[in-house]
Scaffold this active site. Sequence first.
Site, PDB file in Angstrom:
ATOM      1  N   GLY A   1      -0.193   4.405   0.116  1.00  0.00           N
ATOM      2  CA  GLY A   1      -0.953   5.559   0.571  1.00  0.00           C
ATOM      3  C   GLY A   1      -0.106   6.414   1.505  1.00  0.00           C
ATOM      4  O   GLY A   1       1.123   6.317   1.541  1.00  0.00           O
ATOM      5  N   PHE A   2      -0.774   7.241   2.308  1.00  0.00           N
ATOM      6  CA  PHE A   2      -0.039   8.141   3.199  1.00  0.00           C
ATOM      7  C   PHE A   2       0.826   7.367   4.191  1.00  0.00           C
ATOM      8  O   PHE A   2       1.983   7.711   4.423  1.00  0.00           O
ATOM      9  CB  PHE A   2      -1.028   9.034   3.950  1.00  0.00           C
ATOM     10  CG  PHE A   2      -1.667  10.090   3.096  1.00  0.00           C
ATOM     11  CD1 PHE A   2      -0.955  11.201   2.688  1.00  0.00           C
ATOM     12  CD2 PHE A   2      -2.981   9.968   2.691  1.00  0.00           C
ATOM     13  CE1 PHE A   2      -1.529  12.176   1.896  1.00  0.00           C
ATOM     14  CE2 PHE A   2      -3.578  10.933   1.898  1.00  0.00           C
ATOM     15  CZ  PHE A   2      -2.853  12.040   1.501  1.00  0.00           C
ATOM     16  N   GLY A   3       0.257   6.311   4.799  1.00  0.00           N
ATOM     17  CA  GLY A   3       1.012   5.560   5.789  1.00  0.00           C
ATOM     18  C   GLY A   3       2.185   4.812   5.198  1.00  0.00           C
ATOM     19  O   GLY A   3       3.301   4.858   5.732  1.00  0.00           O
TER      20      GLY A   3
ATOM     21  N   VAL B   1      -2.315  -8.112  -4.077  1.00  0.00           N
ATOM     22  CA  VAL B   1      -2.097  -9.047  -2.969  1.00  0.00           C
ATOM     23  C   VAL B   1      -3.387  -9.794  -2.667  1.00  0.00           C
ATOM     24  O   VAL B   1      -4.472  -9.197  -2.611  1.00  0.00           O
ATOM     25  CB  VAL B   1      -1.603  -8.293  -1.717  1.00  0.00           C
ATOM     26  CG1 VAL B   1      -1.530  -9.231  -0.515  1.00  0.00           C
ATOM     27  CG2 VAL B   1      -0.245  -7.662  -1.981  1.00  0.00           C
TER      28      VAL B   1
ATOM     29  N   GLY C   1       0.812  -1.210   0.000  1.00  0.00           N
ATOM     30  CA  GLY C   1       0.000   0.000   0.000  1.00  0.00           C
ATOM     31  C   GLY C   1       0.841   1.254   0.000  1.00  0.00           C
ATOM     32  O   GLY C   1       1.601   1.507   0.945  1.00  0.00           O
TER      33      GLY C   1
ATOM     34  N   ASP D   1      -5.993   3.129   7.726  1.00  0.00           N
ATOM     35  CA  ASP D   1      -7.399   2.731   7.797  1.00  0.00           C
ATOM     36  C   ASP D   1      -7.597   1.246   8.046  1.00  0.00           C
ATOM     37  O   ASP D   1      -8.683   0.820   8.443  1.00  0.00           O
ATOM     38  CB  ASP D   1      -8.116   3.108   6.496  1.00  0.00           C
ATOM     39  CG  ASP D   1      -8.283   4.602   6.326  1.00  0.00           C
ATOM     40  OD1 ASP D   1      -8.233   5.310   7.352  1.00  0.00           O
ATOM     41  OD2 ASP D   1      -8.456   5.063   5.190  1.00  0.00           O
TER      42      ASP D   1
ATOM     43  N   GLU E   1     -18.332  18.345   1.665  1.00  0.00           N
ATOM     44  CA  GLU E   1     -17.527  18.958   0.609  1.00  0.00           C
ATOM     45  C   GLU E   1     -18.115  18.676  -0.764  1.00  0.00           C
ATOM     46  O   GLU E   1     -18.157  19.564  -1.631  1.00  0.00           O
ATOM     47  CB  GLU E   1     -16.090  18.466   0.726  1.00  0.00           C
ATOM     48  CG  GLU E   1     -15.401  19.034   1.960  1.00  0.00           C
ATOM     49  CD  GLU E   1     -14.050  18.419   2.256  1.00  0.00           C
ATOM     50  OE1 GLU E   1     -13.280  19.034   3.027  1.00  0.00           O
ATOM     51  OE2 GLU E   1     -13.752  17.331   1.730  1.00  0.00           O
TER      52      GLU E   1
ATOM     53  N   ALA F   1      -5.461  11.152   6.975  1.00  0.00           N
ATOM     54  CA  ALA F   1      -4.083  11.129   6.499  1.00  0.00           C
ATOM     55  C   ALA F   1      -3.060  11.427   7.592  1.00  0.00           C
ATOM     56  O   ALA F   1      -2.040  10.730   7.682  1.00  0.00           O
ATOM     57  CB  ALA F   1      -3.929  12.105   5.335  1.00  0.00           C
TER      58      ALA F   1
END
Length: 420
Positions: free
Chosen positions: A14-16, A80, A12, A301, A172, A316
């Site tokens: 993403g941000f992490g 995966v 992954g 998440d 939003e 995030a």
Amino acid sequence: MSDARHHVVVVGAGFGGLEFTRALAGVPVRITMIDKRNHHLFQPLLYQVATTALATSEVAWPIRHLLRKRKDATTLLANVTGVDRTGRRVLLEDGSAVTYDTLVLATGARHAYFGHDEWEPFAPGLKTLEDATTIRRRILLAFEQAEREPDPARRQALLTIAIVGGGPTGVELAGTIAELAHDTLRGEFRNIDTRQTRVVLIEAGDRILANFAPKLSDYAGKALERLGVVVELGRAVTRCDAEGVVFGDTVLPARTILWAAGVAASPAAEWLGAKADRAGRVLVEPDLSVPGSPEIFVIGDAALVLPDGRPVPGVAPSAKQEGRHVAATVRARLAGDTSPRPFHYKHAGDLATIGKRAAAIDFGWIKLTGWLAWWLWGIAHIYFLIGFRNRLAVSLSWLWIYVTGQRSARLITQGDDDKT
């Protein structure tokens, strides 16, 4: 020739996952980054792609490009399907496997329809670039079809957009879509008046932005109403189909429904055979490792983190903090320090924008609304974008929208498999 260095596999980007990889720079390890997509996505601005304000290239960047200077990192485009904890292998869809010494699962979340997965074709969520372009296409096609629809009832259904979920994403979306219909598209059609578009935000709870202070929720509701958004509270959705949405006793004919109500974790818990909560998040140890497998970490998440008895929010900043913490833990372990390192979360605050001139910011110690909050929201998001070019492009796009009301990414792309 085999590489004897400690092998860290990250699933992954993403941000992490990216923050973990960045923080591990300089450590004598080899890293394999695996992701089923070739890009890192700045999810906080994904709704602006869906609502025609930004182009996809302004909120996403190729993973290989981001890691091009990291000679210790290899990027794999792969899906995966499982984890062999005993053999320490990550299993891939093509039947191959990648062995690991340390595994970091940063696989994010997906949509959750509260047991009604049959709603997904009619009410897409917003987690990927594909989701954003699908939503953009459906919104724009609804106006195109309304232009050709002679029946008044059907035309109004086409001009009704329902958004399920009153969190930051729902708020939003609602504010920006209202501005798109009432301002940007005004005067571009001959048979319809886009100002007649109804944007309805449906929230099962008693207020929108439930994680914010009540006075900020009230402000957001009034700001949406000034934009022409109808806010419906206290009634859960019980049906979504091609004709519209049902909430409480109300049947709302709407040919465009957007889902912003719930998320579920990725299948990481299933891969691991680990204990998870109702949303599928792995119940991790205080140091973010998996019970019984200290060499496996789950962040973002996909993890249920309870540093003080309350879940860390799936945003995030928390994923990045968790990524840095795990990187520091791996560094310490490789240096021979195996002492416990519990994760401590520092909440950075909650932010939500309402259209192009208002926002709500809750930092706990200070709460802001209105024009100043909108500018702070914008500065914060531009700061966290990757690269000068993207910061400049997004800034210019926002300035253009702010001054003229026009959005340049109003393109209908991809297929014609819509339910609108």
